[in-house]
Design a protein around this motif. Structure first.
Motif, PDB file in Angstrom:
ATOM      1  N   SER A   1       0.830  -1.207   0.000  1.00 41.96           N
ATOM      2  CA  SER A   1       0.000   0.000   0.000  1.00 41.96           C
ATOM      3  C   SER A   1       0.863   1.254   0.000  1.00 41.96           C
ATOM      4  CB  SER A   1      -0.928  -0.001   1.220  1.00 41.96           C
ATOM      5  OG  SER A   1      -1.780  -1.128   1.215  1.00 41.96           O
ATOM      6  N   ALA A   2       1.934   1.218   0.780  1.00 40.46           N
ATOM      7  CA  ALA A   2       2.819   2.388   0.862  1.00 40.46           C
ATOM      8  C   ALA A   2       3.521   2.655  -0.459  1.00 40.46           C
ATOM      9  CB  ALA A   2       3.848   2.189   1.977  1.00 40.46           C
ATOM     10  N   VAL A   3       4.100   1.616  -1.068  1.00 44.06           N
ATOM     11  CA  VAL A   3       4.835   1.829  -2.322  1.00 44.06           C
ATOM     12  C   VAL A   3       3.886   2.225  -3.456  1.00 44.06           C
ATOM     13  CG1 VAL A   3       6.705   0.271  -1.655  1.00 44.06           C
ATOM     14  CG2 VAL A   3       4.773  -0.631  -2.944  1.00 44.06           C
ATOM     15  N   MET A   4       2.651   1.735  -3.426  1.00 44.06           N
ATOM     16  CA  MET A   4       1.687   2.117  -4.457  1.00 44.06           C
ATOM     17  C   MET A   4       1.246   3.563  -4.297  1.00 44.06           C
ATOM     18  SD  MET A   4      -0.701  -1.298  -4.934  1.00 44.06           S
ATOM     19  CE  MET A   4      -1.686  -0.480  -6.213  1.00 44.06           C
ATOM     20  N   ALA A   5       1.046   4.009  -3.060  1.00 41.81           N
ATOM     21  CA  ALA A   5       0.662   5.405  -2.824  1.00 41.81           C
ATOM     22  C   ALA A   5       1.766   6.346  -3.292  1.00 41.81           C
ATOM     23  CB  ALA A   5       0.367   5.613  -1.338  1.00 41.81           C
ATOM     24  N   ILE A   6       2.999   6.000  -2.965  1.00 39.89           N
ATOM     25  CA  ILE A   6       4.138   6.823  -3.391  1.00 39.89           C
ATOM     26  C   ILE A   6       4.248   6.832  -4.914  1.00 39.89           C
ATOM     27  CG2 ILE A   6       6.637   7.107  -3.266  1.00 39.89           C
ATOM     28  CD1 ILE A   6       6.486   5.662  -0.530  1.00 39.89           C
ATOM     29  N   ALA A   7       4.077   5.667  -5.526  1.00 45.03           N
ATOM     30  CA  ALA A   7       4.187   5.559  -6.984  1.00 45.03           C
ATOM     31  C   ALA A   7       3.112   6.378  -7.692  1.00 45.03           C
ATOM     32  CB  ALA A   7       4.105   4.093  -7.410  1.00 45.03           C
ATOM     33  N   PHE A   8       1.914   6.440  -7.115  1.00 42.06           N
ATOM     34  CA  PHE A   8       0.845   7.232  -7.728  1.00 42.06           C
ATOM     35  C   PHE A   8       1.225   8.706  -7.779  1.00 42.06           C
ATOM     36  CE2 PHE A   8      -3.012   9.830  -7.291  1.00 42.06           C
ATOM     37  CZ  PHE A   8      -3.694   9.444  -8.434  1.00 42.06           C
TER      38      PHE A   8
ATOM     39  N   ILE B   1       6.377  -5.339  -7.729  1.00 41.05           N
ATOM     40  CA  ILE B   1       6.894  -4.267  -8.574  1.00 41.05           C
ATOM     41  C   ILE B   1       5.865  -3.894  -9.639  1.00 41.05           C
ATOM     42  CG2 ILE B   1       8.669  -3.664 -10.263  1.00 41.05           C
ATOM     43  CD1 ILE B   1      10.632  -5.287  -8.701  1.00 41.05           C
ATOM     44  N   ALA B   2       5.171  -4.893 -10.168  1.00 44.75           N
ATOM     45  CA  ALA B   2       4.145  -4.631 -11.174  1.00 44.75           C
ATOM     46  C   ALA B   2       3.025  -3.766 -10.597  1.00 44.75           C
ATOM     47  CB  ALA B   2       3.582  -5.950 -11.697  1.00 44.75           C
ATOM     48  N   MET B   3       2.626  -4.032  -9.363  1.00 47.56           N
ATOM     49  CA  MET B   3       1.569  -3.237  -8.739  1.00 47.56           C
ATOM     50  C   MET B   3       2.041  -1.802  -8.498  1.00 47.56           C
ATOM     51  SD  MET B   3      -1.061  -5.095  -8.610  1.00 47.56           S
ATOM     52  CE  MET B   3      -2.097  -4.039  -7.587  1.00 47.56           C
ATOM     53  N   ALA B   4       3.309  -1.649  -8.118  1.00 50.80           N
ATOM     54  CA  ALA B   4       3.848  -0.301  -7.940  1.00 50.80           C
ATOM     55  C   ALA B   4       3.858   0.454  -9.263  1.00 50.80           C
ATOM     56  CB  ALA B   4       5.259  -0.375  -7.358  1.00 50.80           C
ATOM     57  N   ARG B   5       4.236  -0.240 -10.324  1.00 55.28           N
ATOM     58  CA  ARG B   5       4.232   0.400 -11.643  1.00 55.28           C
ATOM     59  C   ARG B   5       2.818   0.684 -12.119  1.00 55.28           C
ATOM     60  NH1 ARG B   5       9.410  -0.110 -14.282  1.00 55.28           N
ATOM     61  NH2 ARG B   5       8.388   0.467 -16.210  1.00 55.28           N
ATOM     62  N   GLN B   6       1.852  -0.151 -11.721  1.00 57.70           N
ATOM     63  CA  GLN B   6       0.459   0.111 -12.066  1.00 57.70           C
ATOM     64  C   GLN B   6      -0.021   1.390 -11.403  1.00 57.70           C
ATOM     65  OE1 GLN B   6       0.469  -1.802 -14.728  1.00 57.70           O
ATOM     66  NE2 GLN B   6      -1.712  -2.017 -14.383  1.00 57.70           N
ATOM     67  N   ALA B   7       0.384   1.592 -10.162  1.00 55.99           N
ATOM     68  CA  ALA B   7       0.022   2.831  -9.474  1.00 55.99           C
ATOM     69  C   ALA B   7       0.651   4.028 -10.175  1.00 55.99           C
ATOM     70  CB  ALA B   7       0.468   2.762  -8.018  1.00 55.99           C
TER      71      ALA B   7
ATOM     72  N   LEU C   1       3.187  14.930  -0.449  1.00 59.52           N
ATOM     73  CA  LEU C   1       2.485  14.321   0.681  1.00 59.52           C
ATOM     74  C   LEU C   1       2.505  12.796   0.609  1.00 59.52           C
ATOM     75  CD1 LEU C   1      -0.594  16.744   0.975  1.00 59.52           C
ATOM     76  CD2 LEU C   1       1.487  16.691   2.378  1.00 59.52           C
ATOM     77  N   LEU C   2       2.299  12.239  -0.574  1.00 59.63           N
ATOM     78  CA  LEU C   2       2.295  10.781  -0.692  1.00 59.63           C
ATOM     79  C   LEU C   2       3.684  10.189  -0.465  1.00 59.63           C
ATOM     80  CD1 LEU C   2      -0.110  10.309  -3.746  1.00 59.63           C
ATOM     81  CD2 LEU C   2      -0.597   9.893  -1.336  1.00 59.63           C
ATOM     82  N   GLY C   3       4.714  10.976  -0.710  1.00 57.41           N
ATOM     83  CA  GLY C   3       6.072  10.505  -0.447  1.00 57.41           C
ATOM     84  C   GLY C   3       6.323  10.213   1.022  1.00 57.41           C
ATOM     85  N   LEU C   4       5.526  10.806   1.905  1.00 66.28           N
ATOM     86  CA  LEU C   4       5.684  10.592   3.342  1.00 66.28           C
ATOM     87  C   LEU C   4       5.292   9.181   3.773  1.00 66.28           C
ATOM     88  CD1 LEU C   4       4.337  14.009   4.680  1.00 66.28           C
ATOM     89  CD2 LEU C   4       6.715  13.286   4.422  1.00 66.28           C
ATOM     90  N   PHE C   5       4.637   8.429   2.904  1.00 65.08           N
ATOM     91  CA  PHE C   5       4.299   7.042   3.230  1.00 65.08           C
ATOM     92  C   PHE C   5       5.554   6.195   3.430  1.00 65.08           C
ATOM     93  CE2 PHE C   5       0.043   8.126   1.915  1.00 65.08           C
ATOM     94  CZ  PHE C   5      -0.760   7.224   2.574  1.00 65.08           C
ATOM     95  N   ALA C   6       6.673   6.653   2.911  1.00 63.36           N
ATOM     96  CA  ALA C   6       7.921   5.901   3.069  1.00 63.36           C
ATOM     97  C   ALA C   6       8.399   5.864   4.511  1.00 63.36           C
ATOM     98  CB  ALA C   6       9.012   6.504   2.176  1.00 63.36           C
ATOM     99  N   VAL C   7       7.895   6.752   5.336  1.00 63.32           N
ATOM    100  CA  VAL C   7       8.317   6.805   6.737  1.00 63.32           C
ATOM    101  C   VAL C   7       8.058   5.472   7.440  1.00 63.32           C
ATOM    102  CG1 VAL C   7       7.889   7.906   8.965  1.00 63.32           C
ATOM    103  CG2 VAL C   7       8.008   9.300   6.887  1.00 63.32           C
ATOM    104  N   GLY C   8       6.977   4.788   7.082  1.00 58.59           N
ATOM    105  CA  GLY C   8       6.614   3.539   7.742  1.00 58.59           C
ATOM    106  C   GLY C   8       7.254   2.295   7.172  1.00 58.59           C
ATOM    107  N   LEU C   9       8.138   2.444   6.179  1.00 59.72           N
ATOM    108  CA  LEU C   9       8.775   1.282   5.561  1.00 59.72           C
ATOM    109  C   LEU C   9      10.139   1.006   6.200  1.00 59.72           C
ATOM    110  CD1 LEU C   9       8.020   2.007   1.782  1.00 59.72           C
ATOM    111  CD2 LEU C   9       6.877   0.360   3.272  1.00 59.72           C
TER     112      LEU C   9
END
Length: 526
Positions: free
Chosen positions: A327-334, A449-455, A487-495
């Motif tokens: 969820s985090a990597v997809m939000a950042i990728a979007f 990785i495919a899901m991240a690229r889909q985002a 803002l979505l880049g901040l999701f990386a904090v929890g990884l």
């Protein structure tokens, strides 16, 4: 030197490797010429991927026009040719230079004009969902790469014969459907062929391929100016077909994937081909005769029997830690996708030459790739990702602020900020792909990785709409681009941080590593 009867993957004089990652690297070496050539050939697929992703910037653009009679009602100050009689104006070049002029779409609605590009991105989304798990389950990395390139090449060639906008849109959809998994397969396949020390650098090779493809488009389009848009599709389809042949006969499958799928003898055969250490050290005299059954972590292997293509997706959703990471990597990728695809499209709102602006944006991939290449082993994955997304967000918001100041001409400054924002998006994308490789085990890595690229592509679906709205109010393009990526880049904090860590092969192995990491952190805090 080892005894002649000693198998490749055992060593009686040393302790057993702790993981498949260590085992493969111990016996074939971290990086050699065979591995380099394999990674380079696989990464070259990015050239054709980029060309089809951005080709519509030139083939679907509205050509320039001029008044044919200075005494008529046509004036240079008029920007809407739809209010003029057809006899009062004419295209600067032949109508065949663009799909807009060839099919008389200059007065069509925005939906019709944007249908081919939208169809391409929708095809990317659907293709990614349908095809992404095949590389992890039944087809494998190599076959999936070959199939994707072949579909893209054939659909590109067929696009040349499009009789109208509707057939053209359908073929663009098929093209997007086919290319959806190229970047994912190339990235995973190239990095799984080398040791962890070189994993980050090899991962950057596919990004260099994409940059080369993007950079080649303005040059090809400039050479083709005044000629039919169909020629541009011919020029990009023939090399892709040749590349498919090279992939079919010269690219090796990932030995790591073969092992997880239970095809151990094939994995050993490929290990022998790509070994970078001297042949005398791997006992060429018939020493490679034992399968992976002697490995100490054999019991951890996930059985490949009766695996449905969506099994990996199910595993990702069922595991709480995996779902959180995904969820985090997809939000950042979007957020990255909005800027990555939106900035080149939004250049029209800054009123720059289409060839120069596209070339400048393509060149931004070079410093982004170089920085990632040389600093990938030194940078914290998490902190670098947050930093790049923040820089991109601030730069994009500043463009919106400058456009609203309405004091003087800030065109050059706006372009500089646009290039910084695009550079940040490219760097963030590079870092996130490497980060995602290290966050997920082999059995689900390709799907993650495919899901991240889909985002990322989903951001591309929305960006044209935002750019269109931003032509009147820059907040809806540059303003929202900046807020989203920042803002979505901040999701990386929890990884978790993954720099220098081993690649895991099963979900259980990843969970054990995660638990050990948490215990170590808690002990330090205590």
């Amino acid at each position: 030197m080892a005894e002649p009867t000693q198998p490749l993957l055992t060593d009686s004089n040393s302790s057993s490797p702790r993981s498949l990652d260590d085992t493969i690297e111990s016996y074939i070496g971290s990086f050699g010429w065979a591995q380099f050539l394999q990674a380079a050939l696989v990464s070259f697929s990015g050239v054709f991927d980029a060309q089809q992703t951005f080709i519509s910037v030139f083939t679907d653009s509205e050509p320039t026009w001029h008044c044919t009679d200075s005494n008529s009602i046509c004036h240079e100050s008029i920007s809407n040719i739809c209010i003029l009689p057809k006899t009062a104006w004419s295209w600067d070049y032949s109508p065949h230079v663009s799909v807009i002029s060839e099919w008389g779409l200059q007065c069509a609605g925005s939906f019709v004009k944007g249908l081919p590009e939208s169809s391409f991105f929708v095809g990317c989304l659907i293709g990614g969902l349908v095809l992404s798990t095949l590389a992890d389950s039944s087809l494998g990395r190599k076959n999936m790469l070959f199939l994707s390139c072949l579909v893209m090449a054939i659909s590109t060639m067929l696009t040349v014969f499009s009789p109208n906008i509707w057939v053209y849109a359908v073929l663009r959809f098929v093209n997007g459907f086919g290319r959806a998994t190229i970047g994912t397969c190339a990235l995973v396949l190239s990095t799984e062929l080398v040791g962890k020390k070189w994993r980050g650098r090899v991962g950057i090779m596919s990004f260099f391929g994409f940059m080369l493809g993007f950079l080649s488009l303005p040059l090809m389009a400039y050479m083709n100016r005044g000629s039919s848009w169909r020629i541009l599709y011919v020029w990009t389809s023939i090399p892709t077909i040749i590349y498919c042949v090279l992939v079919r006969f010269f690219v090796c499958e990932s030995p790591r994937w073969l092992f997880v799928r239970g095809r151990k003898e094939e994995a050993i055969s490929i290990l022998k081909r790509v070994a970078s250490i001297p042949s005398t050290d791997v006992n060429i005299g018939g020493a490679i005769s034992m399968s992976f059954s002697s490995l100490p972590f054999e019991d951890e292997e996930e059985k490949p029997n009766n695996v449905n293509i969506f099994t990996t997706m199910k595993v990702l959703v069922e595991k709480r830690w995996a779902l959180k990471r995904l969820s985090a990597v997809m939000a950042i990728a979007f957020g990255i996708g909005l800027v990555y695809y939106g900035m080149p499209l939004a250049l029209s709102n800054l009123d720059f030459n289409i060839y120069l602006s596209a070339a400048f944006n393509a060149l931004m991939d070079l410093p982004a790739n170089l920085i990632t290449l040389f600093l990938v082993d030194k940078l914290s994955r998490r902190n670098a990702l947050i930093g790049f997304t923040a820089l991109g967000g601030v730069s994009s918001v500043l463009i919106f602020a400058l456009q609203n100041m309405r004091i003087g001409n800030h065109g050059e400054l706006q372009l500089a900020l646009e290039l910084i924002s695009y550079f940040s998006a490219c760097s963030a994308f590079n870092m996130e792909m490497i980060y995602t490789i290290e966050l997920f085990p082999t059995c689900v890595r390709n799907s993650a990785i495919a899901m991240a690229r889909q985002a990322l592509v989903l951001g591309g679906v929305f960006s044209p709409i935002m750019v269109a709205a931003g032509s009147k109010n820059a907040f809806w393009s540059f303003g929202l681009f900046g807020l989203a990526i920042g803002l979505l880049g901040l999701f990386a904090v929890g990884l978790p941080e993954t720099r220098g860590s081993d690649l895991c092969d099963t979900m259980d192995e990843e969970e054990c590593k995660d638990r050990r990491s948490k215990v170590a952190i808690n002990s330090v805090i205590a």
